[in-house]
Design a protein around this motif. Structure first.
Motif, PDB file in Angstrom:
ATOM      1  N   LEU A 139      -2.332   9.911  26.720  1.00  0.00           N
ATOM      2  CA  LEU A 139      -2.448   8.979  27.808  1.00  0.00           C
ATOM      3  C   LEU A 139      -1.393   8.129  28.559  1.00  0.00           C
ATOM      4  O   LEU A 139      -1.138   7.695  29.534  1.00  0.00           O
ATOM      5  CB  LEU A 139      -3.810   8.071  27.863  1.00  0.00           C
ATOM      6  N   LEU A 140      -0.738   7.815  27.411  1.00  0.00           N
ATOM      7  CA  LEU A 140       0.347   6.869  27.983  1.00  0.00           C
ATOM      8  C   LEU A 140       1.483   7.081  29.032  1.00  0.00           C
ATOM      9  O   LEU A 140       1.861   6.281  29.742  1.00  0.00           O
ATOM     10  CB  LEU A 140       1.237   6.290  26.465  1.00  0.00           C
ATOM     11  N   ALA A 199       2.342   3.238  37.122  1.00  0.00           N
ATOM     12  CA  ALA A 199       2.649   2.053  37.496  1.00  0.00           C
ATOM     13  C   ALA A 199       4.155   2.348  37.879  1.00  0.00           C
ATOM     14  O   ALA A 199       4.685   1.284  38.401  1.00  0.00           O
ATOM     15  CB  ALA A 199       2.714   1.314  36.129  1.00  0.00           C
ATOM     16  N   ARG A 200       4.846   3.191  37.633  1.00  0.00           N
ATOM     17  CA  ARG A 200       6.327   3.308  37.975  1.00  0.00           C
ATOM     18  C   ARG A 200       6.557   3.495  39.456  1.00  0.00           C
ATOM     19  O   ARG A 200       7.302   3.134  40.275  1.00  0.00           O
ATOM     20  CB  ARG A 200       7.150   4.413  37.105  1.00  0.00           C
ATOM     21  N   SER A 203       1.914  -3.314  25.270  1.00  0.00           N
ATOM     22  CA  SER A 203       2.332  -1.820  24.724  1.00  0.00           C
ATOM     23  C   SER A 203       2.597  -1.060  26.110  1.00  0.00           C
ATOM     24  O   SER A 203       3.706  -0.575  26.139  1.00  0.00           O
ATOM     25  CB  SER A 203       1.339  -1.309  23.818  1.00  0.00           C
ATOM     26  N   VAL A 204       1.378  -0.959  27.015  1.00  0.00           N
ATOM     27  CA  VAL A 204       1.722   0.216  28.074  1.00  0.00           C
ATOM     28  C   VAL A 204       2.743  -0.428  28.957  1.00  0.00           C
ATOM     29  O   VAL A 204       3.403   0.258  29.539  1.00  0.00           O
ATOM     30  CB  VAL A 204       0.347   0.339  28.754  1.00  0.00           C
ATOM     31  N   LEU A 205       2.423  -1.706  29.546  1.00  0.00           N
ATOM     32  CA  LEU A 205       3.432  -2.239  30.609  1.00  0.00           C
ATOM     33  C   LEU A 205       3.945  -3.533  30.156  1.00  0.00           C
ATOM     34  O   LEU A 205       3.576  -4.689  30.501  1.00  0.00           O
ATOM     35  CB  LEU A 205       2.754  -2.376  31.881  1.00  0.00           C
ATOM     36  N   ALA A 239       5.324  -6.023  32.655  1.00  0.00           N
ATOM     37  CA  ALA A 239       4.523  -6.166  33.951  1.00  0.00           C
ATOM     38  C   ALA A 239       4.967  -7.962  34.627  1.00  0.00           C
ATOM     39  O   ALA A 239       5.257  -8.616  34.121  1.00  0.00           O
ATOM     40  CB  ALA A 239       3.337  -6.167  33.697  1.00  0.00           C
ATOM     41  N   ASN A 240       4.934  -7.614  35.988  1.00  0.00           N
ATOM     42  CA  ASN A 240       5.291  -8.462  36.808  1.00  0.00           C
ATOM     43  C   ASN A 240       4.160  -9.820  36.513  1.00  0.00           C
ATOM     44  O   ASN A 240       4.808 -11.023  36.373  1.00  0.00           O
ATOM     45  CB  ASN A 240       5.290  -8.411  38.305  1.00  0.00           C
ATOM     46  N   VAL A 241       3.063  -9.298  36.251  1.00  0.00           N
ATOM     47  CA  VAL A 241       2.182 -10.610  36.060  1.00  0.00           C
ATOM     48  C   VAL A 241       1.169 -10.235  34.915  1.00  0.00           C
ATOM     49  O   VAL A 241       0.675  -8.778  34.712  1.00  0.00           O
ATOM     50  CB  VAL A 241       0.818 -11.029  37.235  1.00  0.00           C
ATOM     51  N   LYS A 242       0.903 -10.812  33.793  1.00  0.00           N
ATOM     52  CA  LYS A 242      -0.090 -10.556  32.827  1.00  0.00           C
ATOM     53  C   LYS A 242      -1.056 -11.429  32.624  1.00  0.00           C
ATOM     54  O   LYS A 242      -0.962 -12.664  32.534  1.00  0.00           O
ATOM     55  CB  LYS A 242       0.679 -10.387  31.278  1.00  0.00           C
ATOM     56  N   ILE A 243      -2.299 -11.040  32.475  1.00  0.00           N
ATOM     57  CA  ILE A 243      -3.554 -11.657  32.464  1.00  0.00           C
ATOM     58  C   ILE A 243      -4.433 -11.146  31.247  1.00  0.00           C
ATOM     59  O   ILE A 243      -4.418 -10.080  30.977  1.00  0.00           O
ATOM     60  CB  ILE A 243      -4.565 -11.648  33.847  1.00  0.00           C
TER      61      ILE A 243
END
Length: 219
Positions: free
Chosen positions: A110-111, A118-119, A133-135, A138-142
C-alpha cells in the motif's frame, strides 16, 4: 508536490472524523490509510486466513489489488474492483487489519499508492505511521490521541447507535491490545514523530480539535 497534513494516533482517537473535517475545511483530499489496510484485511478474511497465519497473509497479498476512489467527496475502497467500503468497520476486519498491518509485505503493498496520492494532491492523510514513515517530510504532523476510557466510550456508543450488542470492558481491552500491538510491532510502530504536534482530544469537542489543527497549519 502537494501540501501534506499527516495525522497519526492510536485506534479510536477520532483520526478519521477529524481528518475528514480538516480536509473539507481546507479543500484537500482525505486519505484514510487505515481503510486501505482494512480493505486488505477483508481479502484475507475472504480467503479464510487467520490473523496468526503470517505466511498465508504474505502469499495472499499477491492476488489483492486495493484502489481508492471518491463518490460525492467520500473515499471508497475497492478490493479487486469490488467496493468493500460497507464492510470496513466490522470488528473482525479491524482486528485482522491491526494484526496484519505489521507485516512488511502488507505495508509495501500500500505504501506506493499512498505516497503517489500525496505527491500529486493536497492531502490530509491519517494512520499509525504517516508522519514517521509514509510521509516523513509532511508539511504538518499531528499526533492525535485520547485516553483509553474516552476511546472505548466512543466505540461503545457508536456500536449502540447501530443497534449492535457490545460490552464496554471488552472494547477497552481490545483497544489496549491494539495499542500494544501497534506500538511494539517491528514494521513502522506507532509513535509520535519528533516534529509532530500532540493533540489530546479526551476533553475536547470535535470542532475544538479541528480548530487546533487548522491553527497549527497556519504557523
Amino acid at each position: 508536490m502537494g501540501y501534506q497534513i499527516a495525522i497519526d494516533g492510536p485506534a479510536g482517537a477520532g483520526k478519521s472524523t477529524i481528518a475528514k473535517l480538516v480536509a473539507k475545511r481546507k479543500g484537500f483530499i482525505y486519505v484514510d490509510t487505515g481503510a486501505m489496510y482494512r480493505g486488505l484485511a477483508i481479502h484475507f478474511l475472504n480467503k479464510g486466513i487467520s490473523p496468526e497465519d503470517t505466511e498465508g497473509i504474505k502469499k495472499a497479498c499477491e492476488d489483492a489489488e486495493i484502489t481508492i476512489g471518491y463518490e460525492d467527496g467520500q473515499q471508497q475502497i475497492y478490493l479487486n474492483g469490488e467496493n468493500v467500503t460497507g464492510r470496513l468497520r466490522e470488528e473482525t476486519v479491524g482486528n485482522m487489519a491491526s494484526q496484519s498491518s505489521g507485516i512488511a509485505e502488507v505495508r509495501k503493498k500500500l505504501l506506493d499508492l499512498q505516497r503517489e496520492l500525496a505527491r500529486k494532491e493536497n492531502v490530509v492523510m491519517d494512520g499509525r505511521d504517516i508522519g514517521t514513515s509514509v510521509l516523513p517530510d509532511a508539511n504538518v504532523k499531528i499526533f492525535l490521541t485520547a485516553s483509553v476510557d474516552t476511546r472505548a466510550r466512543r466505540r461503545y456508543n457508536e456500536l449502540l447507535e447501530k443497534g449492535e450488542a457490545c460490552d464496554y470492558e471488552k472494547i477497552a481491552e481490545d483497544i489496549k491490545e491494539r495499542d500494544r500491538r501497534d506500538m511494539t510491532r517491528e514494521q513502522s510502530p506507532l509513535r509520535q514523530a519528533e516534529d509532530a504536534y500532540l493533540v489530546d482530544s479526551s476533553d475536547m469537542t470535535i470542532d475544538e480539535v479541528v480548530d487546533k489543527i487548522e491553527s497549527v497549519c497556519q504557523k
